[in-house]
Design a protein around this motif. Structure first.
Motif, PDB file in Angstrom:
ATOM      1  N   VAL A 182       0.896  -1.229  -0.016  1.00  0.00           N
ATOM      2  CA  VAL A 182       0.043   0.009   0.037  1.00  0.00           C
ATOM      3  C   VAL A 182       0.969   1.040   0.131  1.00  0.00           C
ATOM      4  O   VAL A 182       1.924   1.434   0.661  1.00  0.00           O
ATOM      5  N   VAL A 183       0.605   2.273  -0.811  1.00  0.00           N
ATOM      6  CA  VAL A 183       1.210   3.599  -0.954  1.00  0.00           C
ATOM      7  C   VAL A 183       0.522   4.583  -0.624  1.00  0.00           C
ATOM      8  O   VAL A 183      -0.559   4.591  -1.120  1.00  0.00           O
ATOM      9  N   SER A 184       0.966   5.410   0.362  1.00  0.00           N
ATOM     10  CA  SER A 184       0.209   6.526   0.875  1.00  0.00           C
ATOM     11  C   SER A 184       0.328   7.683  -0.247  1.00  0.00           C
ATOM     12  O   SER A 184       1.365   7.902  -0.564  1.00  0.00           O
ATOM     13  N   LEU A 185      -0.816   8.450  -0.274  1.00  0.00           N
ATOM     14  CA  LEU A 185      -0.842   9.513  -1.348  1.00  0.00           C
ATOM     15  C   LEU A 185      -1.226  10.735  -0.477  1.00  0.00           C
ATOM     16  O   LEU A 185      -2.095  10.808   0.076  1.00  0.00           O
ATOM     17  N   LEU A 186      -0.371  11.662  -0.632  1.00  0.00           N
ATOM     18  CA  LEU A 186      -0.441  13.130  -0.084  1.00  0.00           C
ATOM     19  C   LEU A 186      -0.516  14.254  -1.187  1.00  0.00           C
ATOM     20  O   LEU A 186       0.570  14.222  -2.074  1.00  0.00           O
ATOM     21  N   GLU A 187      -1.627  14.914  -1.250  1.00  0.00           N
ATOM     22  CA  GLU A 187      -2.014  15.533  -2.584  1.00  0.00           C
ATOM     23  C   GLU A 187      -2.023  16.957  -2.232  1.00  0.00           C
ATOM     24  O   GLU A 187      -2.932  17.179  -1.229  1.00  0.00           O
ATOM     25  N   ASN A 188      -1.483  17.760  -2.571  1.00  0.00           N
ATOM     26  CA  ASN A 188      -1.827  19.462  -2.432  1.00  0.00           C
ATOM     27  C   ASN A 188      -1.621  19.672  -1.065  1.00  0.00           C
ATOM     28  O   ASN A 188      -2.163  20.562  -0.777  1.00  0.00           O
ATOM     29  N   ALA A 229      10.234   7.614   5.931  1.00  0.00           N
ATOM     30  CA  ALA A 229       9.062   7.667   5.188  1.00  0.00           C
ATOM     31  C   ALA A 229       9.167   6.494   4.197  1.00  0.00           C
ATOM     32  O   ALA A 229      10.360   6.375   3.572  1.00  0.00           O
ATOM     33  N   CYS A 230       8.418   5.773   4.035  1.00  0.00           N
ATOM     34  CA  CYS A 230       8.480   4.340   3.153  1.00  0.00           C
ATOM     35  C   CYS A 230       7.041   4.237   2.337  1.00  0.00           C
ATOM     36  O   CYS A 230       6.038   4.470   3.063  1.00  0.00           O
ATOM     37  N   ARG A 231       7.147   4.193   1.268  1.00  0.00           N
ATOM     38  CA  ARG A 231       6.037   3.844   0.225  1.00  0.00           C
ATOM     39  C   ARG A 231       5.016   5.284   0.338  1.00  0.00           C
ATOM     40  O   ARG A 231       3.901   4.797   0.571  1.00  0.00           O
ATOM     41  N   VAL A 232       5.623   6.410   0.113  1.00  0.00           N
ATOM     42  CA  VAL A 232       4.699   7.556   0.201  1.00  0.00           C
ATOM     43  C   VAL A 232       4.725   8.193  -1.082  1.00  0.00           C
ATOM     44  O   VAL A 232       5.814   8.379  -1.791  1.00  0.00           O
ATOM     45  N   THR A 233       3.645   8.716  -1.891  1.00  0.00           N
ATOM     46  CA  THR A 233       3.634   9.746  -2.766  1.00  0.00           C
ATOM     47  C   THR A 233       3.326  11.120  -2.518  1.00  0.00           C
ATOM     48  O   THR A 233       2.373  11.053  -2.010  1.00  0.00           O
ATOM     49  N   LEU A 234       4.046  11.941  -2.559  1.00  0.00           N
ATOM     50  CA  LEU A 234       3.693  13.334  -2.720  1.00  0.00           C
ATOM     51  C   LEU A 234       3.432  14.116  -3.891  1.00  0.00           C
ATOM     52  O   LEU A 234       4.176  14.165  -4.705  1.00  0.00           O
ATOM     53  N   ARG A 235       2.394  14.606  -4.099  1.00  0.00           N
ATOM     54  CA  ARG A 235       1.738  15.042  -5.512  1.00  0.00           C
ATOM     55  C   ARG A 235       1.538  16.718  -5.132  1.00  0.00           C
ATOM     56  O   ARG A 235       0.424  16.813  -4.472  1.00  0.00           O
ATOM     57  N   GLY A 236       2.201  17.438  -5.830  1.00  0.00           N
ATOM     58  CA  GLY A 236       1.522  18.782  -5.806  1.00  0.00           C
ATOM     59  C   GLY A 236       1.975  19.417  -4.454  1.00  0.00           C
ATOM     60  O   GLY A 236       1.082  20.623  -4.150  1.00  0.00           O
ATOM     61  N   ARG A 267      12.540   5.941   1.601  1.00  0.00           N
ATOM     62  CA  ARG A 267      12.563   4.830   1.197  1.00  0.00           C
ATOM     63  C   ARG A 267      11.077   4.444   0.207  1.00  0.00           C
ATOM     64  O   ARG A 267       9.909   4.610   0.833  1.00  0.00           O
ATOM     65  N   ASP A 268      11.434   4.312  -1.162  1.00  0.00           N
ATOM     66  CA  ASP A 268      10.166   4.114  -2.090  1.00  0.00           C
ATOM     67  C   ASP A 268       9.179   5.609  -1.994  1.00  0.00           C
ATOM     68  O   ASP A 268       7.842   5.218  -1.633  1.00  0.00           O
ATOM     69  N   GLY A 271      20.076  17.598   4.143  1.00  0.00           N
ATOM     70  CA  GLY A 271      21.490  17.083   4.291  1.00  0.00           C
ATOM     71  C   GLY A 271      21.432  15.906   5.276  1.00  0.00           C
ATOM     72  O   GLY A 271      20.960  15.696   6.171  1.00  0.00           O
ATOM     73  N   GLY A 272      22.317  15.030   4.555  1.00  0.00           N
ATOM     74  CA  GLY A 272      22.740  13.787   5.784  1.00  0.00           C
ATOM     75  C   GLY A 272      21.560  12.712   5.494  1.00  0.00           C
ATOM     76  O   GLY A 272      21.644  11.673   6.171  1.00  0.00           O
ATOM     77  N   SER A 273      20.564  12.903   4.662  1.00  0.00           N
ATOM     78  CA  SER A 273      19.573  11.824   4.308  1.00  0.00           C
ATOM     79  C   SER A 273      20.026  10.779   3.402  1.00  0.00           C
ATOM     80  O   SER A 273      20.596  10.767   2.713  1.00  0.00           O
ATOM     81  N   ARG A 274      19.327   9.613   3.962  1.00  0.00           N
ATOM     82  CA  ARG A 274      19.607   8.393   2.834  1.00  0.00           C
ATOM     83  C   ARG A 274      18.367   8.144   2.179  1.00  0.00           C
ATOM     84  O   ARG A 274      17.115   8.124   2.805  1.00  0.00           O
ATOM     85  N   LEU A 275      18.627   7.976   0.755  1.00  0.00           N
ATOM     86  CA  LEU A 275      17.394   7.816  -0.006  1.00  0.00           C
ATOM     87  C   LEU A 275      17.468   6.504  -0.675  1.00  0.00           C
ATOM     88  O   LEU A 275      18.599   6.096  -1.491  1.00  0.00           O
ATOM     89  N   ARG A 276      16.453   5.889  -0.769  1.00  0.00           N
ATOM     90  CA  ARG A 276      16.508   4.430  -1.568  1.00  0.00           C
ATOM     91  C   ARG A 276      15.138   4.347  -2.500  1.00  0.00           C
ATOM     92  O   ARG A 276      14.083   4.580  -2.080  1.00  0.00           O
ATOM     93  N   ALA A 277      15.310   4.364  -3.856  1.00  0.00           N
ATOM     94  CA  ALA A 277      14.078   4.284  -4.686  1.00  0.00           C
ATOM     95  C   ALA A 277      13.242   5.375  -4.522  1.00  0.00           C
ATOM     96  O   ALA A 277      11.950   5.398  -4.464  1.00  0.00           O
ATOM     97  N   VAL A 278      13.868   6.595  -4.607  1.00  0.00           N
ATOM     98  CA  VAL A 278      13.337   7.902  -4.563  1.00  0.00           C
ATOM     99  C   VAL A 278      13.064   8.628  -5.874  1.00  0.00           C
ATOM    100  O   VAL A 278      14.197   8.621  -6.650  1.00  0.00           O
ATOM    101  N   LEU A 279      12.119   9.107  -6.060  1.00  0.00           N
ATOM    102  CA  LEU A 279      11.791   9.773  -7.610  1.00  0.00           C
ATOM    103  C   LEU A 279      11.453  11.521  -7.194  1.00  0.00           C
ATOM    104  O   LEU A 279      10.625  11.771  -6.305  1.00  0.00           O
ATOM    105  N   PHE A 280      12.279  12.274  -7.942  1.00  0.00           N
ATOM    106  CA  PHE A 280      11.910  13.761  -7.868  1.00  0.00           C
ATOM    107  C   PHE A 280      11.391  13.906  -9.356  1.00  0.00           C
ATOM    108  O   PHE A 280      12.104  13.966 -10.395  1.00  0.00           O
ATOM    109  N   ASP A 281      10.024  14.197  -9.570  1.00  0.00           N
ATOM    110  CA  ASP A 281       9.556  14.173 -11.007  1.00  0.00           C
ATOM    111  C   ASP A 281       9.031  15.868 -11.205  1.00  0.00           C
ATOM    112  O   ASP A 281       8.012  15.981 -10.437  1.00  0.00           O
ATOM    113  N   GLY A 282       9.599  16.751 -11.908  1.00  0.00           N
ATOM    114  CA  GLY A 282       9.024  18.092 -11.848  1.00  0.00           C
ATOM    115  C   GLY A 282       8.913  18.860 -10.816  1.00  0.00           C
ATOM    116  O   GLY A 282       8.046  19.721 -10.578  1.00  0.00           O
TER     117      GLY A 282
END
Length: 142
Positions: free
Chosen positions: A1-7, A20-27, A41-42, A56-67
């Motif tokens: 399950v991926v949590s979605l946070l929008e606007n 934070a794991c399996r989260v999508t932030l949109r807008g 992560r994810d 700074g100093g963060s660890r990222l795995r399977a992270v997408l920054f789009d637009g």
């Protein structure tokens, strides 16, 4: 399950040491957010404003920054795997001690970003970006 946070707005929030794991932030607005030393992560940031973010100093795995805008953000000392920047604005961002080896930055704005020359080794850039970065490295092109 991926949590979605929008606007949503997290501007100027202090989220140091966030996990934070399996989260999508949109807008979402994350201007000036403090996420130093976080574990992501994810996580996907889609069309988010992360200007002035302190990560700074963060660890990222399977992270997408789009637009996303990461103008003037602190992304120093990141440790990352499978992280992607697509069509992002990284102008004047600080990436000190963050290895960009294998990072594809061809669709990103890079003007004025700060990093150590050794951190740039292996980054994938366009010929135009390479010419801009050559000046940063002290190379004179004639």
């Amino acid at each position: 399950v991926v949590s979605l946070l929008e606007n949503c707005s997290f501007s100027a929030c202090r989220l140091q040491d966030l996990a934070a794991c399996r989260v999508t932030l949109r807008g979402c607005k994350l201007m000036g957010v403090g996420m130093a030393h976080s574990l992501l992560r994810d996580v996907s940031f889609l069309g988010c404003n992360l200007r002035y973010a302190a990560m700074g100093g963060s660890r990222l795995r399977a992270v997408l920054f789009d637009g996303c805008s990461l103008q003037e953000s602190d992304c120093s000392e990141w440790r990352w795997k499978e992280t992607v920047f697509s069509d992002c604005d990284l102008r004047k961002s600080q990436l000190l001690h963050t290895s960009l080896n294998g990072m594809d930055l061809r669709s990103c704005e890079l003007d004025g970003f700060r990093l150590a020359p050794q951190d740039l080794k292996g980054a994938i850039v366009t010929p135009e970006q390479a010419m801009m970065l050559a000046g940063f490295l002290g190379v004179v092109i004639r």
